[in-house]
Design a protein around this motif. Structure first.
Motif, PDB file in Angstrom:
ATOM      1  N   ARG A   1      -1.233  68.333  -0.850  1.00 54.88           N
ATOM      2  CA  ARG A   1      -1.709  69.305   0.122  1.00 54.88           C
ATOM      3  C   ARG A   1      -2.553  70.337  -0.628  1.00 54.88           C
ATOM      4  O   ARG A   1      -2.249  70.679  -1.772  1.00 54.88           O
ATOM      5  N   VAL A   2      -3.566  70.821   0.034  1.00 54.55           N
ATOM      6  CA  VAL A   2      -4.346  71.919  -0.530  1.00 54.55           C
ATOM      7  C   VAL A   2      -4.102  73.140   0.337  1.00 54.55           C
ATOM      8  O   VAL A   2      -4.343  73.116   1.556  1.00 54.55           O
ATOM      9  N   SER A   3      -3.601  74.168  -0.278  1.00 45.93           N
ATOM     10  CA  SER A   3      -3.337  75.426   0.406  1.00 45.93           C
ATOM     11  C   SER A   3      -4.121  76.523  -0.294  1.00 45.93           C
ATOM     12  O   SER A   3      -3.770  76.939  -1.400  1.00 45.93           O
ATOM     13  N   GLY A   4      -5.210  76.934   0.338  1.00 41.68           N
ATOM     14  CA  GLY A   4      -6.065  77.924  -0.292  1.00 41.68           C
ATOM     15  C   GLY A   4      -6.690  77.365  -1.560  1.00 41.68           C
ATOM     16  O   GLY A   4      -7.390  76.356  -1.541  1.00 41.68           O
ATOM     17  N   GLU A   5      -6.394  77.996  -2.687  1.00 40.41           N
ATOM     18  CA  GLU A   5      -6.925  77.559  -3.978  1.00 40.41           C
ATOM     19  C   GLU A   5      -5.894  76.773  -4.771  1.00 40.41           C
ATOM     20  O   GLU A   5      -6.038  76.627  -5.990  1.00 40.41           O
ATOM     21  N   MET A   6      -4.864  76.258  -4.081  1.00 42.23           N
ATOM     22  CA  MET A   6      -3.778  75.578  -4.776  1.00 42.23           C
ATOM     23  C   MET A   6      -3.628  74.145  -4.280  1.00 42.23           C
ATOM     24  O   MET A   6      -3.624  73.882  -3.083  1.00 42.23           O
ATOM     25  N   LEU A   7      -3.515  73.215  -5.241  1.00 44.79           N
ATOM     26  CA  LEU A   7      -3.223  71.817  -4.952  1.00 44.79           C
ATOM     27  C   LEU A   7      -1.737  71.578  -5.183  1.00 44.79           C
ATOM     28  O   LEU A   7      -1.228  71.824  -6.282  1.00 44.79           O
ATOM     29  N   LYS A   8      -1.050  71.141  -4.130  1.00 44.27           N
ATOM     30  CA  LYS A   8       0.386  70.862  -4.223  1.00 44.27           C
ATOM     31  C   LYS A   8       0.592  69.353  -4.284  1.00 44.27           C
ATOM     32  O   LYS A   8       0.077  68.623  -3.437  1.00 44.27           O
TER      33      LYS A   8
ATOM     34  N   ALA B   1      11.545  64.279  -6.358  1.00 50.30           N
ATOM     35  CA  ALA B   1      11.669  63.736  -7.710  1.00 50.30           C
ATOM     36  C   ALA B   1      10.722  64.430  -8.681  1.00 50.30           C
ATOM     37  O   ALA B   1      10.987  64.472  -9.889  1.00 50.30           O
ATOM     38  N   TYR B   2       9.653  64.976  -8.135  1.00 46.24           N
ATOM     39  CA  TYR B   2       8.695  65.676  -9.004  1.00 46.24           C
ATOM     40  C   TYR B   2       7.828  66.569  -8.127  1.00 46.24           C
ATOM     41  O   TYR B   2       7.459  66.196  -7.008  1.00 46.24           O
ATOM     42  N   ALA B   3       7.511  67.747  -8.646  1.00 48.22           N
ATOM     43  CA  ALA B   3       6.636  68.670  -7.922  1.00 48.22           C
ATOM     44  C   ALA B   3       5.796  69.446  -8.929  1.00 48.22           C
ATOM     45  O   ALA B   3       6.285  69.848  -9.983  1.00 48.22           O
ATOM     46  N   ILE B   4       4.537  69.611  -8.579  1.00 48.61           N
ATOM     47  CA  ILE B   4       3.655  70.428  -9.409  1.00 48.61           C
ATOM     48  C   ILE B   4       2.624  71.085  -8.505  1.00 48.61           C
ATOM     49  O   ILE B   4       2.146  70.480  -7.536  1.00 48.61           O
ATOM     50  N   ASP B   5       2.332  72.346  -8.795  1.00 50.87           N
ATOM     51  CA  ASP B   5       1.241  73.047  -8.136  1.00 50.87           C
ATOM     52  C   ASP B   5       0.147  73.301  -9.170  1.00 50.87           C
ATOM     53  O   ASP B   5       0.441  73.678 -10.312  1.00 50.87           O
ATOM     54  N   ILE B   6      -1.091  73.091  -8.765  1.00 50.94           N
ATOM     55  CA  ILE B   6      -2.240  73.352  -9.635  1.00 50.94           C
ATOM     56  C   ILE B   6      -3.075  74.427  -8.960  1.00 50.94           C
ATOM     57  O   ILE B   6      -3.671  74.206  -7.903  1.00 50.94           O
ATOM     58  N   ASP B   7      -3.076  75.603  -9.560  1.00 51.88           N
ATOM     59  CA  ASP B   7      -3.675  76.788  -8.950  1.00 51.88           C
ATOM     60  C   ASP B   7      -5.028  77.085  -9.582  1.00 51.88           C
ATOM     61  O   ASP B   7      -5.123  77.333 -10.787  1.00 51.88           O
ATOM     62  N   LYS B   8      -6.067  77.075  -8.770  1.00 52.65           N
ATOM     63  CA  LYS B   8      -7.416  77.352  -9.268  1.00 52.65           C
ATOM     64  C   LYS B   8      -7.643  78.836  -9.537  1.00 52.65           C
ATOM     65  O   LYS B   8      -8.630  79.229 -10.154  1.00 52.65           O
ATOM     66  N   ASN B   9      -6.715  79.679  -9.112  1.00 49.61           N
ATOM     67  CA  ASN B   9      -6.826  81.109  -9.403  1.00 49.61           C
ATOM     68  C   ASN B   9      -6.377  81.442 -10.821  1.00 49.61           C
ATOM     69  O   ASN B   9      -6.520  82.574 -11.276  1.00 49.61           O
TER      70      ASN B   9
ATOM     71  N   PHE C   1      -3.768  81.556 -14.352  1.00 51.59           N
ATOM     72  CA  PHE C   1      -2.516  82.212 -14.724  1.00 51.59           C
ATOM     73  C   PHE C   1      -2.764  83.697 -14.996  1.00 51.59           C
ATOM     74  O   PHE C   1      -2.223  84.565 -14.342  1.00 51.59           O
ATOM     75  N   ASN C   2      -3.638  83.959 -15.961  1.00 53.88           N
ATOM     76  CA  ASN C   2      -3.987  85.355 -16.235  1.00 53.88           C
ATOM     77  C   ASN C   2      -5.484  85.577 -16.210  1.00 53.88           C
ATOM     78  O   ASN C   2      -5.984  86.565 -16.721  1.00 53.88           O
ATOM     79  N   SER C   3      -6.212  84.618 -15.627  1.00 53.57           N
ATOM     80  CA  SER C   3      -7.662  84.720 -15.513  1.00 53.57           C
ATOM     81  C   SER C   3      -8.125  83.804 -14.397  1.00 53.57           C
ATOM     82  O   SER C   3      -7.484  82.783 -14.114  1.00 53.57           O
ATOM     83  N   ASP C   4      -9.232  84.169 -13.750  1.00 51.08           N
ATOM     84  CA  ASP C   4      -9.704  83.362 -12.622  1.00 51.08           C
ATOM     85  C   ASP C   4     -10.566  82.178 -13.065  1.00 51.08           C
ATOM     86  O   ASP C   4     -11.139  81.487 -12.223  1.00 51.08           O
ATOM     87  N   ASP C   5     -10.671  81.947 -14.377  1.00 51.08           N
ATOM     88  CA  ASP C   5     -11.446  80.797 -14.851  1.00 51.08           C
ATOM     89  C   ASP C   5     -10.521  79.770 -15.502  1.00 51.08           C
ATOM     90  O   ASP C   5     -10.866  79.126 -16.479  1.00 51.08           O
ATOM     91  N   GLN C   6      -9.331  79.589 -14.908  1.00 54.82           N
ATOM     92  CA  GLN C   6      -8.343  78.648 -15.433  1.00 54.82           C
ATOM     93  C   GLN C   6      -7.752  77.821 -14.304  1.00 54.82           C
ATOM     94  O   GLN C   6      -7.756  78.235 -13.138  1.00 54.82           O
ATOM     95  N   LEU C   7      -7.233  76.656 -14.652  1.00 55.69           N
ATOM     96  CA  LEU C   7      -6.337  75.911 -13.782  1.00 55.69           C
ATOM     97  C   LEU C   7      -4.926  76.172 -14.279  1.00 55.69           C
ATOM     98  O   LEU C   7      -4.617  75.913 -15.450  1.00 55.69           O
ATOM     99  N   ASN C   8      -4.082  76.685 -13.409  1.00 59.05           N
ATOM    100  CA  ASN C   8      -2.704  76.985 -13.781  1.00 59.05           C
ATOM    101  C   ASN C   8      -1.778  75.902 -13.233  1.00 59.05           C
ATOM    102  O   ASN C   8      -1.880  75.512 -12.076  1.00 59.05           O
TER     103      ASN C   8
END
Length: 305
Positions: free
Chosen positions: A202-209, A219-227, A229-236
């Motif tokens: 699922r894509v919620s805003g700037e986050m891929l779930k 069994a497994y979960a990961i979120d990938i946030d385009k905003n 971690f501590n900078s807006d030019d990272q994938l968290n």
């Protein structure tokens, strides 16, 4: 197109010695490009500009007889000697240099892996025998003759600075990596059904779930946030999902950059526990490599149960 076993280059001061080597090589069956046979002056001078006969020829080995005079022939104005010394420096196996007398070639000009002969160790006949052996080995190994002009042109291709392209954008790379990961997960997750897992994105805003279930249990979960971690030019990357919505949670993050050595865009990954390791030190990946690394770590976790 003429094809030779060897083609020689030399300064005029070494003509007598080189002529003796050439004569001995011909007696032993080698075909040799030698300027006297073509009625030319020393063919190193203004080689590229004048397009001499040998320019359209091929040879198995190019043999420069490197002397003090050779090294002092107005390099880099003398195109051929400059080109040959560049090829020697680069370790081109097509070049078989002969060092004249006790000449010392500066270390920055002589590649450490290049094989060379020294004229003082051989008579002209003995040196010719060495050339015959080298040609025989090359022929048996299927080494094809190369165009002399192409080698010179390669050698004269000057090194250019490695720079970041003016149109490179870290945010464009960030978007491209995000969309690539989303697409790959969409393609890969349905294939888990054959192993008893159900996956969805699922894509919620700037986050891929990304979620993977087995018999109704996560069994497994990961979120990938385009905003980031501590900078807006990272994938968290947040293992287990980000149920709290906190931006201070991270199992690792990837920062886009341009790899000047490789000449391609990459992502530098600071991995805390995304790949199942602790304290990642900043490995670099293309977006394709990053997905493969991430997918393999997911499969490892699923196999461990």
């Amino acid at each position: 197109m003429a094809i030779y076993d060897i083609a020689v280059s030399f300064a005029g001061e070494q003509r007598q010695f080189v002529a003796a080597v050439v004569a001995a090589a011909k007696v032993r069956g080698l075909s040799v490009f030698f300027d006297e046979d073509k009625g030319n002056e020393w063919w190193g001078t203004n080689f590229i500009r004048q397009q001499r006969t040998v320019y359209g020829s091929q040879t198995r080995f190019f043999v420069p007889f490197i002397s003090r005079e050779y090294l002092s022939k107005a390099i880099p104005m003398d195109e051929l000697s400059a080109a040959m010394m560049t090829a020697v420096r680069q370790g081109d196996g097509y070049i078989l240099p002969v060092l004249m007398d006790d000449v010392e070639v500066p270390p920055e000009l002589l590649h450490p892996q290049i094989h060379y002969l020294r004229s003082g160790d051989f008579s002209p006949e003995g040196l010719a025998e060495q050339l015959v052996q080298r040609v025989g080995v090359a022929t048996s190994a299927g080494q094809e003759p190369r165009d002399v002009g192409e080698v010179v042109q390669e050698a004269m291709s000057y090194r250019m600075p490695r720079v970041i392209p003016p149109d490179f954008s870290k945010y464009e790379l960030l978007d491209a990596a995000f969309e690539y990961l989303r697409y790959q997960f969409d393609q890969a997750l349905p294939q888990l059904e054959s192993s008893g897992f159900v996956g969805w994105t699922r894509v919620s805003g700037e986050m891929l779930k990304v979620r993977i279930e087995r018999q109704g249990k996560t069994a497994y979960a990961i979120d990938i946030d385009k905003n980031g971690f501590n900078s807006d030019d990272q994938l968290n990357f947040i293992i287990g999902g980000n149920s709290t919505g906190s931006v201070n949670s991270s199992n690792g993050y990837a920062t886009p950059y341009f790899d000047r050595d490789a000449g391609i865009p990459k992502l530098k990954m600071m991995d805390f526990s995304v790949f199942g390791s602790m304290g990642g030190s900043g490995q670099t990946y293309t977006k394709e490599e990053l997905f493969n690394k991430l997918w393999n770590s997911i499969v490892d976790r699923l196999e461990r149960g």
